[in-house]
Design an enzyme around this catalytic site. Sequence first.
Site, PDB file in Angstrom:
ATOM      1  N   GLU A 240       0.856  -1.254  -0.052  1.00  0.00           N
ATOM      2  CA  GLU A 240      -0.041  -0.055  -0.090  1.00  0.00           C
ATOM      3  C   GLU A 240       0.753   1.165   0.171  1.00  0.00           C
ATOM      4  OE1 GLU A 240      -2.667  -0.786   3.612  1.00  0.00           O
ATOM      5  OE2 GLU A 240      -4.212  -0.471   2.171  1.00  0.00           O
ATOM      6  N   ARG A 266      -6.439  32.899 -16.513  1.00  0.00           N
ATOM      7  CA  ARG A 266      -7.001  33.601 -15.632  1.00  0.00           C
ATOM      8  C   ARG A 266      -6.389  35.034 -15.131  1.00  0.00           C
ATOM      9  NH1 ARG A 266     -11.948  35.267 -13.690  1.00  0.00           N
ATOM     10  NH2 ARG A 266     -11.757  36.043 -11.483  1.00  0.00           N
ATOM     11  N   GLN A 277       3.927  37.144  -8.594  1.00  0.00           N
ATOM     12  CA  GLN A 277       5.116  36.220  -8.351  1.00  0.00           C
ATOM     13  C   GLN A 277       4.637  35.372  -7.072  1.00  0.00           C
ATOM     14  OE1 GLN A 277       8.577  37.926  -6.262  1.00  0.00           O
ATOM     15  NE2 GLN A 277       9.849  36.712  -7.367  1.00  0.00           N
TER      16      GLN A 277
END
Length: 377
Positions: A240, A266, A277
Amino acid sequence: MDFSLSDEQEALYAGMLRVGREVIAPGAAERDLAGRWDPAVWKGLAAAGVPGMPIPEEYGGSGGSIIDCCLVNEALGEGGRDGGLGLSLGAHWVIGTVPIWLHGTEEQRQRWLPGLCDGSLIGSWASTEPEAGSDSGAIRTTAVRDGDDWVLNGTKTFITNGPIADVCTVLAKAPEGATAFIVDTRNPGFVVGRELDKLGCRSSPTAEIHLSDCRVRSADVLGEVGNALWKIAFECFDWERTVMLAGIVGGMRATLDTTIAYAKQREQFGKPIAHHQVIAHKLAQMEINYQVVRNAVYKAAWLKMVGREHMVEASVAKALAGTLSVDNALEAIQVHGGYGYLRDFPVERALRDAKLASLGGGTTEIQKMIISRSILA
Ligand SMILES: Cc1cc2nc3c(=O)[nH]c(=O)nc-3n(C[C@H](O)[C@H](O)[C@H](O)COP(=O)(O)OP(=O)(O)OC[C@H]3O[C@@H](n4cnc5c(N)ncnc54)[C@H](O)[C@@H]3O)c2cc1C
């Protein structure tokens, strides 16, 4: 050190990315909302040879190496973006099928593996109980001998694939200690209880299982009587913490790519938000997190594949994935602004799906316990 993949592995990744995009991704949002398992998606994966990937060809599998399995799971996670499917597939592979391959008698392998590999059967594993979660040694489900049979009684919980599994390896307490039993789920004493309604990974069914005078044959004992916790369960958990985690790495990549694309298109304050930044640095940190988790998962998987000690590395990978996949999903929502909070975009689902990595298959606290015990020893 050689980090490169072979041409075949590159092709495997590309092929499975396509399977993820074409078979899993369509409908992933709807399945998540409805909390619905879709057998058609499973059939699509079966057609691509996915369910038997880790199992040798002689039993109907593909004989993939541990790294191959990681690549398949990562590609499906990236292309499919369905944490629930990844959970169900992971449970089928690493806790449902692999233990039967590694510890089964020839009769058990011949009986179960061909169907588990071609996808006509679905596998599962039941160790967790209401009073035995992290402390898997505290199980109360009993296994009592009766002639040549064993009779199982008790309650399991959080069982992935519980409502859809054909076979379930049940961990129970025999007088000699924890013992694993391969149970055909059509056995009248194997009763699927309440289905659990989850925050994320919702396309994967999870249920309580009641074992009520569930009678199994001695021939259904998997491995040695009394030794299953160390020999089988803990080994499952290492699978797992390597192979299964790779799906989360793929999901992190998909979330990051979506977020980069969004930040580039956007615009606010007259330019794409990626050109602010602060946002660019969020993307950079997400890339750092992704690379850290990916490297840790593949290092642990490689150690496992070549047969070296890997318990600490697997726990490191699990702890990192549990924390950093959530960090990345939260930042993805932040970069998407209010839109990230809506179900219209996949990043809110990514957050809900990612949270499971710090819980299932051993919590982050338990990984730190394993690591600290090792470094303090
Ligand atoms: C979606 C899902 C699918 C799952 N699928 C399966 C499955 O297929 N089969 C199966 O058998 N199980 C499955 N599990 C169970 C899973 O492995 C357990 O949930 C997990 O091991 C934690 O156990 P618990 O939930 O009982 O938490 P608990 O053990 O009760 O832990 C609660 C909190 O206490 C902390 N804690 C516990 N002990 C210690 C300690 N010694 N030191 C410090 N902190 C500690 C934990 O980290 C956690 O924060 C699944 C769980 C989920 C959520």
